[in-house]
Scaffold this motif. Structure first.
Motif, PDB file in Angstrom:
ATOM      1  N   UNK A 298       0.810  -1.209   0.000  1.00 42.22           N
ATOM      2  CA  UNK A 298       0.000   0.000   0.000  1.00 42.22           C
ATOM      3  C   UNK A 298       0.848   1.265   0.000  1.00 42.22           C
TER       4      UNK A 298
ATOM      5  N   UNK B  11       3.606   4.118  -1.445  1.00 40.81           N
ATOM      6  CA  UNK B  11       3.899   4.642  -2.780  1.00 40.81           C
ATOM      7  C   UNK B  11       5.277   4.221  -3.267  1.00 40.81           C
TER       8      UNK B  11
ATOM      9  N   UNK C 170       7.386   5.737  -5.191  1.00 42.68           N
ATOM     10  CA  UNK C 170       8.460   6.722  -5.339  1.00 42.68           C
ATOM     11  C   UNK C 170       9.338   6.816  -4.097  1.00 42.68           C
ATOM     12  N   UNK C 171       8.835   6.281  -2.955  1.00 44.88           N
ATOM     13  CA  UNK C 171       9.670   6.250  -1.745  1.00 44.88           C
ATOM     14  C   UNK C 171      10.983   5.530  -2.022  1.00 44.88           C
TER      15      UNK C 171
ATOM     16  N   UNK D 218      13.215   7.662  -4.013  1.00 52.59           N
ATOM     17  CA  UNK D 218      13.738   8.738  -3.154  1.00 52.59           C
ATOM     18  C   UNK D 218      14.915   8.228  -2.317  1.00 52.59           C
ATOM     19  N   UNK D 219      14.749   7.003  -1.767  1.00 51.09           N
ATOM     20  CA  UNK D 219      15.810   6.461  -0.917  1.00 51.09           C
ATOM     21  C   UNK D 219      17.075   6.200  -1.721  1.00 51.09           C
TER      22      UNK D 219
ATOM     23  N   UNK E 234      13.130   1.948   2.782  1.00 56.08           N
ATOM     24  CA  UNK E 234      12.173   2.667   3.623  1.00 56.08           C
ATOM     25  C   UNK E 234      12.861   3.246   4.860  1.00 56.08           C
TER      26      UNK E 234
ATOM     27  N   UNK F 284      14.908   6.423   3.946  1.00 56.19           N
ATOM     28  CA  UNK F 284      14.099   7.634   3.805  1.00 56.19           C
ATOM     29  C   UNK F 284      13.819   8.219   5.191  1.00 56.19           C
TER      30      UNK F 284
ATOM     31  N   UNK G 268      -4.903   4.638   1.627  1.00 57.78           N
ATOM     32  CA  UNK G 268      -3.450   4.518   1.570  1.00 57.78           C
ATOM     33  C   UNK G 268      -2.940   4.753   0.150  1.00 57.78           C
TER      34      UNK G 268
ATOM     35  N   UNK H  87      -0.654   8.120  -1.684  1.00 58.11           N
ATOM     36  CA  UNK H  87       0.625   7.995  -2.384  1.00 58.11           C
ATOM     37  C   UNK H  87       0.520   8.127  -3.891  1.00 58.11           C
TER      38      UNK H  87
ATOM     39  N   UNK I 271       2.449  13.860  -2.620  1.00 59.76           N
ATOM     40  CA  UNK I 271       3.458  13.298  -3.525  1.00 59.76           C
ATOM     41  C   UNK I 271       3.934  14.307  -4.569  1.00 59.76           C
TER      42      UNK I 271
ATOM     43  N   UNK J 128      12.499  13.935   1.907  1.00 57.88           N
ATOM     44  CA  UNK J 128      12.435  12.734   2.743  1.00 57.88           C
ATOM     45  C   UNK J 128      11.561  12.975   3.962  1.00 57.88           C
TER      46      UNK J 128
ATOM     47  N   UNK K  95       8.094  12.858   2.958  1.00 64.17           N
ATOM     48  CA  UNK K  95       7.715  11.463   2.707  1.00 64.17           C
ATOM     49  C   UNK K  95       7.398  10.763   4.026  1.00 64.17           C
TER      50      UNK K  95
ATOM     51  N   UNK L 174       4.049  11.743   5.040  1.00 64.19           N
ATOM     52  CA  UNK L 174       3.097  10.965   4.236  1.00 64.19           C
ATOM     53  C   UNK L 174       2.943   9.551   4.785  1.00 64.19           C
ATOM     54  N   UNK L 175       4.090   8.923   5.070  1.00 62.94           N
ATOM     55  CA  UNK L 175       4.073   7.559   5.596  1.00 62.94           C
ATOM     56  C   UNK L 175       3.314   7.497   6.920  1.00 62.94           C
TER      57      UNK L 175
END
Lengths: 271, 349, 263
Positions: A109, A111, A113-114, A117-118, C28, C31, C199, C203, C220, C236, C239, C242-243
């Motif tokens: 679920x 996105x 683009x994360x 980005x990382x 993840x 970020x 969710x 995103x 986004x 980041x 983001x 957002x997360x």
């Protein structure tokens, strides 16, 4: 008497429901027709005058080849990684394996683009690995897509593997088969439908992937969805964007239809 | 001894989820050519014992030996034991012949030998015409034959059968019981361990029966001995559904509800009288009681009676169907022939 | 089950940990770490700071969060309503196949193309929506309806239709059967469709970036604008906002689902 009367009314109401029922399905279908089908038809109509110019262009051909290359490589990567992870979670379980499986579900679920980005921090010019050149190559897109789409392969696999009787693995081992043989000859053949389903979904989604390519923004990795965006929004060339959109739709839907048919056929044979 | 288990103990779970003990201090040895049945209700540890022999579960304590060699730490693939599990676990994507060939191919046998051996095995279980079928195209009984052929194809010194008849319906079960007896004669040198909760299967097939309960071995003895003179109350009732009546010593003999049983000698520490339902006779001069229920079983009637002066105890009596059954509630008299009576210790818990 | 020896298991688990952490989990975590780092020039981030997060929660960026939440709620919840309606009404009728195909269309087509379609279709008569927030909401509605439909349709296949038949045989009117039997039984699936819709909507980037007006920038889109300007750390941080928002929303909806499932 009373029972007969009761069953009679049941039959009557059933028939009535059946007769009128499909009318109820019309409003949501109408919504889709207006908001999805009608716009797509217009896209097709709009594209007509621009076909020749776009199809001839090297830009378009490069993007088409890139899109397919990236999607196929990513899907293969996802299948390899996803199968390995799913097999371990299912058949070499460790404490916390279920937590990991739950985490995988959550990632579906998030996105995409994360991930891109990382990568800026991991492979960027000043990042952890300082692999500056890598970030602008198509392989960065492939790696990002493998990262993001592996859970899409894992989910159907985990479900299929949880339905595989453990006794089959035990018996296979008792007959003298080592782990590798059991995996190749018992597990993989039996979860093949899930493997095909997960793989084809991933192929479709990677063909359509936009967020990762957009965020990595590398020059050499223009894909078809990216080209739709560039032409439509940056260059205001609607007809050109529409041509590419039509090609993309044909590619995606064609593939989707072929895979569904192939899958349907397989399922019918298996049942 | 072909199979030996010494003090085998299996615990599941960990500190967090709580430990369950599936098998506790289990000892067993099975000789070549012998059939031993592990008999017990569900949760008694019989399947765990079998899985420990096969190598599917690792014992927390204890050793397992095959032909004298310690195999406790060997994975199942290195043990060479034939296993038939409850639902047979035939590989659904492989044809019957390929299922049987699986173990032979894993052992890298030559193509010719695989073909020969598969044909031999299918012939033995009478499945030759079905070699090209898929498991889902077979009936339950046929699947079982294939599972046995597959297990025996690797020429194991030991065959483990885990509730092989549980998945079949009653008529088929009786037929397959006969097939298993025939099979036993075909492979005279193999040690067979047969796990079941059904006493009739154990009695029909086993040389010795190991009765299990709550993760422990209760009794083990030759089947006939165990049936004729059960050493414990649990074995008496689980194997053959014996009646158990509390007795009190009276001089040399014993009394049931104040009624002296002629000829039965008192044994200290054995406070229960055990007698099979078919051995009780309805005749004058016996234990007085009342008929409370009667079930027709075709060839016989099973009567349930109370005993005057005893609460919480009922006696089941099998009476041939051609005998007249007394009215419900009628007073009756039960004669317990001395040769059919044995004494067992009362339950300790 | 598959690997029997202790050493074999250890090797497999180590390989699993490496692959899972490096390939799936690390991006993840990176970020999140970057959101709180002043700089990142070596193996590990340095100069821990909350400045980026503060920046991500002020001015335009905060407005983006509000825009995203509104879009997700309007688009996502409408999508759940229509998805549920579509799945329940079409199940078992001759329209089922058509409904299935139509509802899968927005997933099978790239989101950018869905956006382009809306742009082309609603920049002209009879419906002029280009430049308003509604075109963004519609884009989200269209994409999420597909997922809602799929979730509810899957749940419908698992529910025994005889419940509704029994209710009807007891004399309940079709409306009563719908409200008191069919919908309550679907509630867990509807709640999980809502969670998924919200969710995914939070995103969504492909369709949004095609249609958004300057006055209606979702999170986004803002994050992309930040990375495009080279402000990766603030991106980041945003983001992470957002997360966090997504996780909180999904957890709340999950709670509701749990409660619905208990009943």
């Amino acid at each position: 008497m009373a029972v007969e009367a009761l069953s009679a009314t049941v039959v009557v109401s059933n028939e009535r429901r059946r007769d009128g029922k499909w009318l109820w399905a019309l409003p949501p279908l109408l919504l889709i027709a207006v908001l999805v089908v009608y716009p797509l038809v217009l896209v097709a109509a709009e594209s007509v005058p621009a076909w020749g110019g776009v199809i001839e262009s090297a830009e378009f051909r490069d993007a088409l080849v890139r899109t397919v290359q990236i999607a196929v490589s990513s899907t293969i990567g996802c299948l390899l990684v996803g199968t390995f992870l799913a097999v371990v979670i299912s058949f070499v379980p460790f404490p916390g394996a279920r937590v990991v499986a739950g985490l995988v579900d959550t990632m579906l679920a998030l996105p995409s683009f994360l991930v891109a980005l990382s990568f800026t921090f991991i492979y960027g010019t000043t990042g952890i690995l300082r692999a500056g050149g890598f970030l602008t190559s198509p392989w960065a897109v492939v790696l990002a897509e493998v990262t993001f789409y592996t859970p899409f392969v894992m989910r159907p696999l985990l479900a299929a593997m949880s339905r595989l009787p453990r006794a089959q693995l035990d018996v296979a081992a008792s007959l003298g088969a080592g782990p590798w043989r059991v995996l190749r000859q018992i597990v993989l053949p039996e979860v093949r439908p899930a493997l095909v389903a997960g793989g084809s979904l991933t192929l479709l989604l990677t063909l359509n992937e936009f967020g990762i390519v957009l965020f990595l923004g590398a020059k050499g990795t223009t894909t078809l969805p990216m080209l739709v965006h560039t032409k439509g929004i940056v260059m205001f060339d609607y007809p050109g964007a529409c041509v590419i959109a039509v090609v993309q739709i044909a590619l995606s839907l064609g593939l989707y239809a072929v895979l569904r048919m192939a899958l349907g056929g397989r399922r019918a044979r298996l049942d | 001894m072909t199979v030996q288990l010494e003090d085998v103990t299996v615990h599941f779970g960990n500190k967090h989820s709580g430990r369950t003990c599936a098998l506790e201090g289990f000892d067993l040895s099975v000789a070549a050519g012998e059939t031993v049945a592990l008999l017990g209700p569900s949760g008694s540890g019989k399947s765990t014992a079998l899985k420990a022999v096969a190598g599917f579960v690792r014992p927390t304590r204890g050793r397992i030996r095959l032909a004298g060699n310690d195999v406790t730490d060997l994975p199942p693939a290195k043990r060479g034991i034939g296993v038939v599990v409850q639902q047979y676990a035939l590989f659904p994507h492989l044809r019957v012949a390929d299922n049987v060939a699986f173990g032979l191919k894993a052992a890298h046998k030559s193509k010719a030998e695989v073909t020969r051996r598969v044909a031999e095995m299918l012939e033995m279980v009478g499945m030759t015409p079905y070699a090209r079928r898929f498991p889902r195209e077979l009936s339950g009984g046929q699947q079982q034959r294939v599972a046995i052929a597959r297990a025996l194809a690797i020429q194991p010194p030991v065959l483990l059968l885990d509730e092989p008849l549980a998945a079949l319906d009653a008529q088929l079960r009786a037929d397959m019981l006969g097939e298993l007896q025939k099979l036993r004669r075909e492979v005279p040198d193999i040690a067979i361990v047969y796990v079941t909760h059904d006493q009739s299967e154990a009695l029909a097939l086993a040389d010795r029966i190991a009765v299990m309960r709550d993760a422990r071995l209760v009794d083990i003895a030759p089947a006939t001995e165990l049936y004729a003179a059960p050493p414990s109350a649990f074995t008496a009732s689980f194997l053959g559904g014996a009646n158990l009546l509390p007795v009190e010593p009276s001089g040399d003999g014993v009394k049931v509800a104040g009624h002296l049983l002629p000829g039965v000698k008192a044994i200290p520490g054995r406070e229960l009288l055990c007698i099979r339902p078919h051995a009780v006779q309805l005749a004058d001069g016996g234990l007085p009681g009342r008929l409370v229920a009667s079930q027709w079983r075709g060839a016989s009637n099973q009567l349930t009676c109370t005993v005057d002066g005893l609460t919480d105890v009922s006696v089941r009596i099998d009476v041939p169907a051609d005998r007249r059954v007394p009215e419900l509630g009628a007073a009756i008299s039960m004669v317990l022939p001395v040769e059919a009576c044995s004494l067992v210790p009362a339950e300790t818990r | 089950m598959l690997v029997w020896t202790k050493s074999g298991k250890a090797i497999v688990w180590v390989a699993f940990a490496v692959v899972f952490c490096v390939l799936v989990l690390a991006p993840f975590l990176v970020v999140i770490a970057a959101a709180f780092a002043g700089s990142w020039n070596g193996m590990l981030p340095s100069d821990p700071t909350a400045d980026h997060l503060r920046q991500a929660l002020s001015g335009d960026e905060l407005a983006s969060l509000s825009v995203s939440l509104q879009t997700a709620f309007m688009g996502g919840l409408l999508a759940v309503v229509f998805g549920t309606w579509g799945a329940m009404a079409a199940a078992g009728t001759r329209l089922a196949r058509v409904a299935d195909a139509l509802h899968h269309l927005p997933i099978a087509v790239p989101s950018v193309v869905v956006g382009l379609g809306l742009l082309v279709a609603f920049s002209r008569q009879p419906i002029l929506l280009n430049g308003t927030k509604w075109i963004v909401v519609i884009a989200h509605l269209v994409l999420m309806v597909a997922f809602s439909y799929g979730t509810v349709a899957a749940a419908l296949q698992r529910i025994d239709p005889s419940y509704a038949d029994v209710a009807a045989s007891l004399g309940a009117s079709p409306a009563r059967v719908l409200w008191q039997v069919r919908l309550p039984m679907l509630l867990p699936a509807i709640a999980s469709a809502a969670g998924l819709s919200v969710a995914l909507s939070m995103g969504e980037v492909g369709a949004t970036i095609m249609v958004y007006p300057a006055s209606w920038r979702t999170l986004p889109v803002s994050i992309f604008a930040l990375t495009d300007r080279g402000q990766a750390f603030v991106a980041a941080a945003e983001a992470v906002v957002l997360l966090a928002t997504t996780v909180v929303l999904v957890l709340i909806l999950d709670r509701l689902r749990g409660r619905a499932a208990e009943r």
